[in-house]
Design a protein around this motif. Structure first.
Motif, PDB file in Angstrom:
ATOM      1  N   ASN A   1       0.863  -1.173   0.000  1.00 50.10           N
ATOM      2  CA  ASN A   1       0.000   0.000   0.000  1.00 50.10           C
ATOM      3  C   ASN A   1       0.902   1.226   0.000  1.00 50.10           C
ATOM      4  N   GLY A   2       1.134   1.773  -1.177  1.00 52.52           N
ATOM      5  CA  GLY A   2       2.077   2.882  -1.296  1.00 52.52           C
ATOM      6  C   GLY A   2       1.427   4.228  -1.066  1.00 52.52           C
ATOM      7  N   GLU A   3       2.261   5.213  -0.781  1.00 57.49           N
ATOM      8  CA  GLU A   3       1.790   6.590  -0.745  1.00 57.49           C
ATOM      9  C   GLU A   3       1.396   7.013  -2.163  1.00 57.49           C
ATOM     10  N   GLN A   4       0.668   8.122  -2.267  1.00 58.88           N
ATOM     11  CA  GLN A   4       0.231   8.584  -3.577  1.00 58.88           C
ATOM     12  C   GLN A   4       1.418   8.850  -4.511  1.00 58.88           C
ATOM     13  N   GLU A   5       2.493   9.396  -3.979  1.00 58.96           N
ATOM     14  CA  GLU A   5       3.676   9.644  -4.816  1.00 58.96           C
ATOM     15  C   GLU A   5       4.253   8.325  -5.326  1.00 58.96           C
ATOM     16  N   GLY A   6       4.238   7.299  -4.478  1.00 59.71           N
ATOM     17  CA  GLY A   6       4.731   5.993  -4.902  1.00 59.71           C
ATOM     18  C   GLY A   6       3.857   5.373  -5.973  1.00 59.71           C
ATOM     19  N   ILE A   7       2.539   5.508  -5.832  1.00 57.62           N
ATOM     20  CA  ILE A   7       1.624   5.002  -6.855  1.00 57.62           C
ATOM     21  C   ILE A   7       1.864   5.722  -8.174  1.00 57.62           C
ATOM     22  N   TYR A   8       2.024   7.042  -8.087  1.00 62.07           N
ATOM     23  CA  TYR A   8       2.284   7.822  -9.300  1.00 62.07           C
ATOM     24  C   TYR A   8       3.564   7.354  -9.986  1.00 62.07           C
ATOM     25  N   GLN A   9       4.636   7.208  -9.221  1.00 65.74           N
ATOM     26  CA  GLN A   9       5.914   6.801  -9.804  1.00 65.74           C
ATOM     27  C   GLN A   9       5.836   5.406 -10.411  1.00 65.74           C
ATOM     28  N   TYR A  10       5.097   4.513  -9.755  1.00 67.21           N
ATOM     29  CA  TYR A  10       4.930   3.145 -10.267  1.00 67.21           C
ATOM     30  C   TYR A  10       4.236   3.171 -11.630  1.00 67.21           C
ATOM     31  N   VAL A  11       3.090   3.853 -11.699  1.00 70.68           N
ATOM     32  CA  VAL A  11       2.335   3.910 -12.949  1.00 70.68           C
ATOM     33  C   VAL A  11       3.112   4.681 -14.013  1.00 70.68           C
ATOM     34  N   HIS A  12       3.736   5.779 -13.630  1.00 73.63           N
ATOM     35  CA  HIS A  12       4.507   6.592 -14.570  1.00 73.63           C
ATOM     36  C   HIS A  12       5.637   5.771 -15.195  1.00 73.63           C
ATOM     37  N   SER A  13       6.344   5.009 -14.372  1.00 74.38           N
ATOM     38  CA  SER A  13       7.483   4.222 -14.869  1.00 74.38           C
ATOM     39  C   SER A  13       7.040   3.192 -15.897  1.00 74.38           C
TER      40      SER A  13
ATOM     41  N   ILE B   1      -3.784   1.818 -19.536  1.00 78.09           N
ATOM     42  CA  ILE B   1      -4.992   2.056 -18.752  1.00 78.09           C
ATOM     43  C   ILE B   1      -4.657   1.806 -17.291  1.00 78.09           C
ATOM     44  N   VAL B   2      -4.971   2.761 -16.438  1.00 73.13           N
ATOM     45  CA  VAL B   2      -4.711   2.653 -15.008  1.00 73.13           C
ATOM     46  C   VAL B   2      -5.857   1.883 -14.359  1.00 73.13           C
ATOM     47  N   TYR B   3      -5.522   0.970 -13.456  1.00 75.86           N
ATOM     48  CA  TYR B   3      -6.537   0.151 -12.794  1.00 75.86           C
ATOM     49  C   TYR B   3      -6.549   0.476 -11.306  1.00 75.86           C
ATOM     50  N   GLN B   4      -7.639   1.066 -10.842  1.00 73.90           N
ATOM     51  CA  GLN B   4      -7.791   1.373  -9.419  1.00 73.90           C
ATOM     52  C   GLN B   4      -8.574   0.270  -8.732  1.00 73.90           C
ATOM     53  N   ARG B   5      -7.923  -0.410  -7.795  1.00 76.01           N
ATOM     54  CA  ARG B   5      -8.585  -1.457  -7.016  1.00 76.01           C
ATOM     55  C   ARG B   5      -7.647  -1.909  -5.900  1.00 76.01           C
ATOM     56  N   ASP B   6      -8.201  -2.613  -4.922  1.00 73.46           N
ATOM     57  CA  ASP B   6      -7.420  -3.217  -3.848  1.00 73.46           C
ATOM     58  C   ASP B   6      -6.482  -2.212  -3.197  1.00 73.46           C
ATOM     59  N   ASN B   7      -5.164  -2.428  -3.369  1.00 74.57           N
ATOM     60  CA  ASN B   7      -4.189  -1.582  -2.689  1.00 74.57           C
ATOM     61  C   ASN B   7      -3.762  -0.372  -3.514  1.00 74.57           C
ATOM     62  N   VAL B   8      -4.403  -0.127  -4.640  1.00 75.84           N
ATOM     63  CA  VAL B   8      -4.105   1.063  -5.448  1.00 75.84           C
ATOM     64  C   VAL B   8      -5.384   1.895  -5.562  1.00 75.84           C
ATOM     65  N   VAL B   9      -5.519   2.839  -4.651  1.00 73.25           N
ATOM     66  CA  VAL B   9      -6.645   3.768  -4.645  1.00 73.25           C
ATOM     67  C   VAL B   9      -6.066   5.174  -4.707  1.00 73.25           C
ATOM     68  N   MET B  10      -6.496   5.942  -5.683  1.00 71.78           N
ATOM     69  CA  MET B  10      -5.838   7.209  -5.991  1.00 71.78           C
ATOM     70  C   MET B  10      -6.657   8.414  -5.556  1.00 71.78           C
ATOM     71  N   THR B  11      -5.959   9.513  -5.388  1.00 68.75           N
ATOM     72  CA  THR B  11      -6.612  10.792  -5.152  1.00 68.75           C
ATOM     73  C   THR B  11      -6.762  11.519  -6.482  1.00 68.75           C
ATOM     74  N   LEU B  12      -7.581  12.558  -6.482  1.00 71.77           N
ATOM     75  CA  LEU B  12      -7.761  13.354  -7.684  1.00 71.77           C
ATOM     76  C   LEU B  12      -6.434  13.945  -8.149  1.00 71.77           C
ATOM     77  N   ASP B  13      -5.621  14.413  -7.226  1.00 78.18           N
ATOM     78  CA  ASP B  13      -4.338  15.007  -7.594  1.00 78.18           C
ATOM     79  C   ASP B  13      -3.457  14.011  -8.343  1.00 78.18           C
ATOM     80  N   THR B  14      -3.437  12.775  -7.882  1.00 72.34           N
ATOM     81  CA  THR B  14      -2.625  11.750  -8.545  1.00 72.34           C
ATOM     82  C   THR B  14      -3.138  11.484  -9.954  1.00 72.34           C
ATOM     83  N   ILE B  15      -4.439  11.358 -10.112  1.00 77.05           N
ATOM     84  CA  ILE B  15      -4.997  11.075 -11.435  1.00 77.05           C
ATOM     85  C   ILE B  15      -4.772  12.249 -12.382  1.00 77.05           C
TER      86      ILE B  15
END
Length: 308
Positions: A112-124, A134-148
């Protein structure tokens, strides 16, 4: 490369295994062809329903080879990528090598990463190739509006698939981002929730039941779009809700119940051949599903159904 997410009903084929536990490539091709013949708008292989978690790299690549050879460019082909970052990028590059249209970025393993970690993961992952993502939000990846909002600035990201189900957040996301990306309903048994998602701008969904009764999923979706509430209610009562009640009875039924349904209608698959930790559908649940499908196919017949 067209920068847009697929719309309509999206096919997520399972991965057929033989009695020795190897991928049955002929059955996979036949099952993908069945989805094409049924008019589904895109094919997503080696994703959650395809037991992505259990595939080693050579198997993953062979699935892509079968899919692209079967589809022949008729509809977009997407793959699933995810897990640890290096493996996700490797699979993204394999997908690009075989000329697919894009990939669905699955949640990172366990963390369960911080929002910055989720962003970096998807960005990479998204920037590792030129394919659509396509980004998949579920389980341990739940994003904020800022991240999206940050993610949609990446050219490769064309869609957001929601498997979390918070209407409050989804309304905020769609109202803020609009049509910059496509919106996909990825909730379990997505037909159940699609009436709530359509008014928010979602124009596609992943359909588990389309693996074995795609014509009923199509009839349901068409009725939704046309405002035919009578047909919507009938299919809810006859098919969708009864199957969903069975699906909730077992962990892993998101996969094994699909295989059971396919076997019941005569498609080339052995429903017992799943990989741990997924287990086959229990006998009583198999019989319940069989009874639902018998009645459904009498009321909603299909020329493609092979048996029952």
């Amino acid at each position: 490369m067209k920068r847009n997410a697929p719309t309509g009903i999206l096919g997520f084929p399972v991965t057929p295994f033989d009695s020795q536990g190897n991928i049955d490539e002929l059955a996979l091709s036949q099952n993908i062809q069945y989805l094409l013949d049924s008019g589904l708008e895109a094919i997503f292989v080696a994703c959650g329903a395809g037991e992505f978690h259990s595939l080693e790299n050579r198997e993953y690549e062979s699935i892509i080879e079968v899919a692209t050879a079967t589809v022949k460019g008729k509809v977009p082909v997407y793959t699933g990528v995810g897990g640890n970052l290096s493996d996700a990028i490797y699979k993204a590059k394999i997908s690009e090598k075989h000329g697919v249209d894009g990939y669905l970025i699955m949640p990172a393993y366990l963390i369960n990463g911080e929002q910055e970690g989720i962003y970096q993961y998807v960005h990479s992952i998204a920037t590792s190739t030129n394919l659509n993502a396509i980004v998949y939000q579920r389980d341990n990846v739940v994003m904020t509006l800022d991240t999206i909002e940050r993610l949609v600035e990446i050219p490769q990201i064309v869609g957001f698939k929601d498997g979390h189900g918070s209407m409050e957040h989804i309304i905020e996301f769609t109202q803020s981002i609009g049509n910059k990306i496509g919106w996909l309903n990825g909730m379990p048994m997505a037909e159940v929730t699609m009436p709530a998602y359509i008014p928010l701008g979602f124009d596609s969904y992943s359909s588990a039941i389309s693996n074995y009764i795609p014509h009923i999923s199509r009839k349901f979706y068409d009725a939704l779009l046309e405002g035919d509430q009578t047909t919507v209610n009938e299919i809810y009562q006859d098919v969708i809700l009864p199957i969903n009640r069975i699906r909730r009875q077992g962990k892993g039924y998101a996969i094994s119940l699909i295989k059971a349904g396919m076997e019941i209608v005569g498609l080339p698959i052995n429903s017992k051949n799943v990989r741990p930790p997924v287990t086959p559908v229990k006998h009583e649940h198999y019989e319940q599903l069989e009874e639902i499908l018998k009645k459904a196919l009498i009321k909603y017949p299909s020329n493609l159904t092979k048996s029952l």
